[in-house]
Design a protein around this motif. Structure first.
Motif, PDB file in Angstrom:
ATOM      1  N   ALA A 289       0.855  -1.186   0.000  1.00 16.43           N
ATOM      2  CA  ALA A 289       0.000   0.000   0.000  1.00 16.43           C
ATOM      3  C   ALA A 289       0.886   1.229   0.000  1.00 16.43           C
ATOM      4  N   GLY A 290       0.346   2.338  -0.529  1.00 14.80           N
ATOM      5  CA  GLY A 290       1.072   3.600  -0.485  1.00 14.80           C
ATOM      6  C   GLY A 290       1.682   3.978  -1.817  1.00 14.80           C
ATOM      7  N   ASN A 291       2.318   5.155  -1.845  1.00 16.49           N
ATOM      8  CA  ASN A 291       2.887   5.711  -3.068  1.00 16.49           C
ATOM      9  C   ASN A 291       4.410   5.661  -3.100  1.00 16.49           C
ATOM     10  N   HIS A 292       5.019   4.927  -2.199  1.00 15.52           N
ATOM     11  CA  HIS A 292       6.476   4.862  -2.175  1.00 15.52           C
ATOM     12  C   HIS A 292       6.999   4.048  -3.359  1.00 15.52           C
ATOM     13  N   ARG A 293       8.301   4.123  -3.572  1.00 23.86           N
ATOM     14  CA  ARG A 293       8.913   3.503  -4.746  1.00 23.86           C
ATOM     15  C   ARG A 293       8.691   1.982  -4.789  1.00 23.86           C
ATOM     16  N   LYS A 294       8.781   1.330  -3.656  1.00 22.35           N
ATOM     17  CA  LYS A 294       8.590  -0.129  -3.639  1.00 22.35           C
ATOM     18  C   LYS A 294       7.170  -0.498  -4.056  1.00 22.35           C
ATOM     19  N   SER A 295       6.189   0.200  -3.522  1.00 21.63           N
ATOM     20  CA  SER A 295       4.801  -0.063  -3.874  1.00 21.63           C
ATOM     21  C   SER A 295       4.563   0.204  -5.355  1.00 21.63           C
ATOM     22  N   LEU A 296       5.083   1.310  -5.858  1.00 18.04           N
ATOM     23  CA  LEU A 296       4.914   1.654  -7.266  1.00 18.04           C
ATOM     24  C   LEU A 296       5.497   0.578  -8.167  1.00 18.04           C
ATOM     25  N   THR A 297       6.742   0.193  -7.911  1.00 14.87           N
ATOM     26  CA  THR A 297       7.411  -0.783  -8.769  1.00 14.87           C
ATOM     27  C   THR A 297       6.682  -2.124  -8.766  1.00 14.87           C
ATOM     28  N   ARG A 298       6.333  -2.585  -7.579  1.00 12.58           N
ATOM     29  CA  ARG A 298       5.658  -3.881  -7.450  1.00 12.58           C
ATOM     30  C   ARG A 298       4.290  -3.863  -8.108  1.00 12.58           C
ATOM     31  N   SER A 299       3.519  -2.803  -7.870  1.00 15.75           N
ATOM     32  CA  SER A 299       2.179  -2.708  -8.432  1.00 15.75           C
ATOM     33  C   SER A 299       2.226  -2.592  -9.952  1.00 15.75           C
ATOM     34  N   LEU A 300       3.140  -1.772 -10.449  1.00 15.22           N
ATOM     35  CA  LEU A 300       3.226  -1.569 -11.896  1.00 15.22           C
ATOM     36  C   LEU A 300       3.570  -2.869 -12.614  1.00 15.22           C
ATOM     37  N   GLU A 301       4.521  -3.617 -12.103  1.00 14.88           N
ATOM     38  CA  GLU A 301       4.897  -4.878 -12.748  1.00 14.88           C
ATOM     39  C   GLU A 301       3.724  -5.856 -12.774  1.00 14.88           C
ATOM     40  N   ALA A 302       2.969  -5.914 -11.683  1.00 10.30           N
ATOM     41  CA  ALA A 302       1.816  -6.808 -11.634  1.00 10.30           C
ATOM     42  C   ALA A 302       0.732  -6.363 -12.615  1.00 10.30           C
ATOM     43  N   SER A 303       0.503  -5.071 -12.707  1.00  6.00           N
ATOM     44  CA  SER A 303      -0.503  -4.548 -13.636  1.00  6.00           C
ATOM     45  C   SER A 303      -0.115  -4.836 -15.080  1.00  6.00           C
ATOM     46  N   LEU A 304       1.148  -4.651 -15.408  1.00  7.83           N
ATOM     47  CA  LEU A 304       1.601  -4.918 -16.773  1.00  7.83           C
ATOM     48  C   LEU A 304       1.382  -6.384 -17.137  1.00  7.83           C
ATOM     49  N   ARG A 305       1.627  -7.294 -16.186  1.00  8.64           N
ATOM     50  CA  ARG A 305       1.405  -8.712 -16.459  1.00  8.64           C
ATOM     51  C   ARG A 305      -0.078  -8.993 -16.703  1.00  8.64           C
ATOM     52  N   ARG A 306      -0.925  -8.471 -15.846  1.00 11.09           N
ATOM     53  CA  ARG A 306      -2.358  -8.741 -16.007  1.00 11.09           C
ATOM     54  C   ARG A 306      -2.905  -8.118 -17.289  1.00 11.09           C
ATOM     55  N   LEU A 307      -2.412  -6.941 -17.643  1.00 10.44           N
ATOM     56  CA  LEU A 307      -2.897  -6.245 -18.835  1.00 10.44           C
ATOM     57  C   LEU A 307      -2.255  -6.759 -20.118  1.00 10.44           C
ATOM     58  N   GLY A 308      -1.243  -7.599 -19.995  1.00 10.83           N
ATOM     59  CA  GLY A 308      -0.612  -8.190 -21.165  1.00 10.83           C
ATOM     60  C   GLY A 308       0.092  -7.186 -22.048  1.00 10.83           C
ATOM     61  N   THR A 309       0.778  -6.227 -21.434  1.00  5.49           N
ATOM     62  CA  THR A 309       1.463  -5.190 -22.201  1.00  5.49           C
ATOM     63  C   THR A 309       2.798  -4.867 -21.548  1.00  5.49           C
ATOM     64  N   ASP A 310       3.694  -4.238 -22.297  1.00  6.33           N
ATOM     65  CA  ASP A 310       4.995  -3.874 -21.736  1.00  6.33           C
ATOM     66  C   ASP A 310       5.053  -2.424 -21.288  1.00  6.33           C
ATOM     67  N   HIS A 311       3.941  -1.675 -21.503  1.00  5.78           N
ATOM     68  CA  HIS A 311       3.922  -0.285 -21.050  1.00  5.78           C
ATOM     69  C   HIS A 311       2.479   0.184 -20.890  1.00  5.78           C
ATOM     70  N   LEU A 312       2.309   1.234 -20.121  1.00  2.54           N
ATOM     71  CA  LEU A 312       1.017   1.897 -19.953  1.00  2.54           C
ATOM     72  C   LEU A 312       1.083   3.273 -20.595  1.00  2.54           C
ATOM     73  N   ASP A 313      -0.018   3.702 -21.157  1.00  2.00           N
ATOM     74  CA  ASP A 313      -0.081   5.063 -21.687  1.00  2.00           C
ATOM     75  C   ASP A 313      -0.209   6.075 -20.557  1.00  2.00           C
ATOM     76  N   LEU A 314      -0.825   5.640 -19.452  1.00  2.00           N
ATOM     77  CA  LEU A 314      -1.050   6.558 -18.333  1.00  2.00           C
ATOM     78  C   LEU A 314      -1.149   5.772 -17.036  1.00  2.00           C
ATOM     79  N   LEU A 315      -0.479   6.260 -16.008  1.00  2.00           N
ATOM     80  CA  LEU A 315      -0.618   5.693 -14.659  1.00  2.00           C
ATOM     81  C   LEU A 315      -1.134   6.775 -13.728  1.00  2.00           C
ATOM     82  N   TRP A 316      -2.245   6.483 -13.071  1.00  2.00           N
ATOM     83  CA  TRP A 316      -2.810   7.389 -12.084  1.00  2.00           C
ATOM     84  C   TRP A 316      -2.253   7.063 -10.693  1.00  2.00           C
ATOM     85  N   VAL A 317      -1.872   8.073  -9.944  1.00  2.00           N
ATOM     86  CA  VAL A 317      -1.646   7.922  -8.507  1.00  2.00           C
ATOM     87  C   VAL A 317      -3.037   7.983  -7.883  1.00  2.00           C
TER      88      VAL A 317
END
Length: 363
Positions: free
Chosen positions: A103-131
């Motif tokens: 939970a939270g907006n720190h670097r560890k949370s961001l990195t972990r969450s982003l990698e998981a989202s990319l896997r679920r979305l089946g893409t290597d990048h996002l056009d936009l990430l919302w905090v």
């Protein structure tokens, strides 16, 4: 619009970026049945197809929507055509109960969450990430630098912010510009005819910083459809939040009256009103059935005339409080700008002044 005629989707820019996004975004919190309500995976895929067929290209989700199922459904539905869409997700909320750093907006949370989202979305990048929300425990420089690192790594094209106060968004973007980091290009906030408080600080800030505004809750959790006036049941208190507090049935009745006069649905009027607001305001479409989505997509062809806009604005007029109430009005305007302020048309005057539009003033 004649029966059977397709709605004509138009496009706008995503804030200061050059990315073109459709004037209605597709909200996908209803994708998946993990929370005990929402649409099945099959129905969700059909909703996405219907939105795309209408010209929609802006898809909004979050890492925690239906426990990640929403992202998985989208990833599957976009397979082979992902690059045709502007794909956005969010991070902040806890993803693993009992694991404090998910939970939270720190670097560890961001990195972990982003990698998981990319896997679920089946893409290597996002056009936009919302905090997704403000985490007061994480220093703002850490967040903005961590977001910029992901942009430079090619995993994000742009970043944006949701549900923050105006002063802190302005501070974040100022910091990003001074340090050559990626600034926020958009702000997502709750905005509708029953919730106009963003007009006090957030919307003027968004116009000044050229941020696209994505409006969630455009129908006030169904209240603006008029169904509660008809005695229908719904989920006004879904999730334990009482969204109905402070609302006024007079506003809903006026929306219904405008809709009946124009041959539209109340929901179409609510969406059209949002699209009429100054700046770039993009309503989020949420639906659980194809019929519901099709009807709401048709709102792009609804244009409210000046009288209808005046009626809706007057009945839903918010009270902004200090300092707006003190500085509004002829006497205080003349006090600040001088008695010949009406002759000055190249500079802005307070948003609250009734003559600003007729004078062609910037805001």
């Amino acid at each position: 619009m004649a029966p059977g005629e397709a709605a004509v989707m138009r496009y706008t820019l995503l804030g200061r970026s050059g990315i073109r996004v459709s004037e209605l975004a597709l909200g996908t919190m209803t994708f998946g049945e993990d929370w005990g309500w929402g649409a099945s995976g099959e129905t969700s895929a059909k909703l996405l197809d219907r939105y795309a067929d209408a010209g929609g290209n802006f898809i909004d989700t979050a890492n925690v929507y239906t426990g990640g199922t929403s992202e998985s459904i989208i990833g599957s539905a976009l397979r082979g055509r992902r690059d045709r869409f502007v794909l956005a997700t969010k991070f902040t909320a806890q993803t693993v109960p009992g694991d404090i750093n998910t939970a939270g907006n720190h670097r560890k949370s961001l990195t972990r969450s982003l990698e998981a989202s990319l896997r679920r979305l089946g893409t290597d990048h996002l056009d936009l990430l919302w905090v997704h929300a403000r985490d007061n425990l994480t220093p703002l420089p850490e967040l903005m630098r961590a977001l910029d690192d992901q942009v430079r790594a090619g995993k994000l094209l742009h970043v944006a912010v949701s549900d923050w106060p105006a002063w802190e968004i302005a501070r974040a973007n100022t910091m990003a510009e001074l340090r050559d980091w990626s600034p926020f290009v958009g702000v997502q906030l709750r905005y509708n005819l029953l919730s106009r408080s963003p007009e006090a600080e957030l919307l003027p800030m968004a116009r000044e910083l050229d941020l696209a505004v994505v409006a969630w809750g455009p129908l006030a959790e169904g209240r603006l459809t008029g169904k509660y006036l008809r005695g229908e049941q719904g989920r006004l208190n879904r999730g334990g939040w009482d969204w109905s507090a402070g609302t006024d049935d007079r506003v809903v009745r006026e929306v219904v009256a405008v809709a009946e006069a124009g041959g539209w649905t109340p929901a179409q009027v609510a969406y059209a009103w949002l699209r009429s607001r100054p700046g770039t305001v993009i309503p989020l479409l949420g639906a659980t059935t194809e019929q519901q989505l099709t009807t709401n997509l048709a709102s792009v062809d609804v244009t409210l005339d000046p009288d209808a806009l005046r009626r809706l604005d007057e009945v839903s007029a918010p009270v902004h409080g200090f300092p707006h109430d003190v500085m509004a009005g002829e006497e205080m305007t003349a006090f600040v700008y001088g008695d010949e302020w009406r002759k000055v048309v190249s500079r802005p005057v307070p948003d609250a002044h009734p003559d600003r539009e007729s004078l062609g003033l910037r805001r």
